[in-house]
Write an enzyme that holds these catalytic residues in place. Structure first.
Site, PDB file in Angstrom:
ATOM      1  N   HIS A  61      35.981  24.236  66.922  1.00 35.78           N
ATOM      2  CA  HIS A  61      35.956  23.872  65.515  1.00 35.78           C
ATOM      3  C   HIS A  61      34.669  24.387  64.884  1.00 35.78           C
ATOM      4  O   HIS A  61      33.750  24.826  65.587  1.00 35.78           O
ATOM      5  CB  HIS A  61      36.102  22.361  65.336  1.00 35.78           C
ATOM      6  N   HIS A  63      32.074  23.098  63.296  1.00 34.83           N
ATOM      7  CA  HIS A  63      30.814  22.374  63.132  1.00 34.83           C
ATOM      8  C   HIS A  63      29.703  23.243  63.736  1.00 34.83           C
ATOM      9  O   HIS A  63      29.908  23.879  64.782  1.00 34.83           O
ATOM     10  CB  HIS A  63      30.871  21.011  63.844  1.00 34.83           C
ATOM     11  N   ASP A  65      27.076  22.937  65.531  1.00 33.00           N
ATOM     12  CA  ASP A  65      26.608  22.889  66.924  1.00 33.00           C
ATOM     13  C   ASP A  65      27.528  23.658  67.884  1.00 33.00           C
ATOM     14  O   ASP A  65      27.180  23.865  69.043  1.00 33.00           O
ATOM     15  CB  ASP A  65      26.411  21.438  67.399  1.00 33.00           C
ATOM     16  N   HIS A  66      28.691  24.125  67.385  1.00 27.69           N
ATOM     17  CA  HIS A  66      29.624  24.876  68.236  1.00 27.69           C
ATOM     18  C   HIS A  66      29.720  26.358  67.869  1.00 27.69           C
ATOM     19  O   HIS A  66      30.343  27.125  68.589  1.00 27.69           O
ATOM     20  CB  HIS A  66      31.019  24.231  68.179  1.00 27.69           C
ATOM     21  N   HIS A 138      39.407  15.146  65.088  1.00 27.92           N
ATOM     22  CA  HIS A 138      37.990  15.141  64.712  1.00 27.92           C
ATOM     23  C   HIS A 138      37.910  15.137  63.179  1.00 27.92           C
ATOM     24  O   HIS A 138      38.949  15.133  62.518  1.00 27.92           O
ATOM     25  CB  HIS A 138      37.343  16.385  65.319  1.00 27.92           C
ATOM     26  N   ASP A 205      35.105  18.020  70.547  1.00 26.00           N
ATOM     27  CA  ASP A 205      34.864  16.819  69.740  1.00 26.00           C
ATOM     28  C   ASP A 205      36.168  16.149  69.281  1.00 26.00           C
ATOM     29  O   ASP A 205      36.981  16.768  68.589  1.00 26.00           O
ATOM     30  CB  ASP A 205      34.042  17.197  68.500  1.00 26.00           C
ATOM     31  N   HIS A 263      28.391  17.600  76.044  1.00 22.41           N
ATOM     32  CA  HIS A 263      28.175  17.221  74.640  1.00 22.41           C
ATOM     33  C   HIS A 263      27.469  15.861  74.578  1.00 22.41           C
ATOM     34  O   HIS A 263      27.915  14.904  73.962  1.00 22.41           O
ATOM     35  CB  HIS A 263      29.538  17.168  73.905  1.00 22.41           C
TER      36      HIS A 263
END
Ligand SMILES: [Zn+2]
Ligand SMILES: [Zn+2]
Length: 296
Positions: A61, A63, A65-66, A138, A205, A263
């Site tokens: 996804h 976000h 942090d990914h 999520h 997530d 994570h």
């Protein structure tokens, strides 16, 4: 052999010892990267794998942090004279996000790549393996992925020799076909056996959901996010993540063989309590560390 290296194991905030999310899965000629957090290319240098070795990138996804590592990774692949085409898989919107990302600095034709926006089900079907996508739950569209090796038929050479079987006819046996030899029908199971392929899944997530269950089902290795301990589960739920307890329950209820929690929130300085909570609900659990290597 399937080899997995954890390149990043933190959640939102990276720490001194944990980089943003990224997992490298190597199998035969493939080096598949699942998520690409900031600094992933440098983590790859640390384990001695050049970014240009990557064959496919799967994005769970969008976000930060990914995905913050994508422009750097693609630039370095270009600098390494990456000659192939990189296949990038991700949720709907991936094409647009990537376009914006690559427009945000002076980039020019970094490397050839092709984006495939995925839906539930098999998204890649190769000779020896498939990759399946499952939708998670999520705050934005998010997918988890399963790498599933196909079953392989192996010849029992002793039995084959007894029946005087050799050469191309054994190739037919390997394909699972009934053969006729010296006027006698031979069933493939008489001279061969099936070796079950392995399943490795990555739950990114999510809240507990159907998609997570499907990913975990009968997995030989389940890699799952487990952001917090159960004691702050209200907070975990608010941000639509899994607690360690929930990840362990998903593993145990779906007959997974091994669980690796990743994570991890920056609030946990050591992993004692995480391991303890995971093992309360699923015995064969460990916690991922950056650069941890797993073979199966
Ligand atoms: Zn995340
Ligand atoms: Zn997220």
């Amino acid at each position: 052999m399937i080899e997995i290296v954890f390149l990043g194991t933190s959640s939102m905030q990276p720490t001194k010892t944990r980089n943003h999310s990224a997992i490298l899965l190597s199998y035969e000629k493939e080096n598949m990267l699942f998520d690409c957090g900031e600094g992933t290319q440098r983590q790859m240098r640390t384990i001695g794998v050049k970014p240009a070795k990557i064959t496919r990138l799967f994005i769970s996804h969008w976000h930060g942090d990914h995905v913050f590592g994508i422009p750097g990774l693609l630039s370095s692949m270009g600098a390494d004279n990456f000659a192939n085409k990189l296949y990038i898989y991700g949720p709907k919107g991936t094409k647009k996000y990537l376009e914006h990302l690559l427009k945000s600095f002076a980039s020019k034709d970094i490397i050839p790549f092709e984006v495939k926006e995925v839906k539930e089900g098999i998204i890649l079907d190769k000779e020896d393996f498939v990759v399946e996508a499952r939708e998670l739950k999520h705050s934005i569209t998010c997918f988890g992925y399963s790498f599933i090796e196909k079953d392989k038929r192996k010849i029992n050479m002793l039995k084959a020799k007894k029946l005087n079987l050799s050469g191309p006819i054994l190739g037919k046996v390997q394909e699972g076909k009934v053969i006729t030899h010296n006027d006698k029908k031979i069933n493939p199971d008489e001279v061969s056996y099936l070796v079950k392929g392995k399943k490795v899944s990555y739950i990114a997530d999510t809240l507990p959901c159907n998609g997570a269950d499907k990913l975990a089902r009968d997995a030989d290795l389940l890699i799952s996010e487990g952001t917090h301990l159960d004691e702050i589960s209200e907070k975990t739920k608010k941000y639509m993540h899994l607690t360690v307890k929930e990840a362990a329950l998903i593993a145990s209820e779906n007959n997974a063989q091994k669980l690796i929690i990743t994570h991890i929130s920056q609030r946990y300085k050591d992993t004692h309590e995480i391991v303890e909570e995971a093992r309360t609900y699923f015995d064969n659990s460990i916690v991922a560390e950056d650069f941890m290597r797993v073979k199966l």
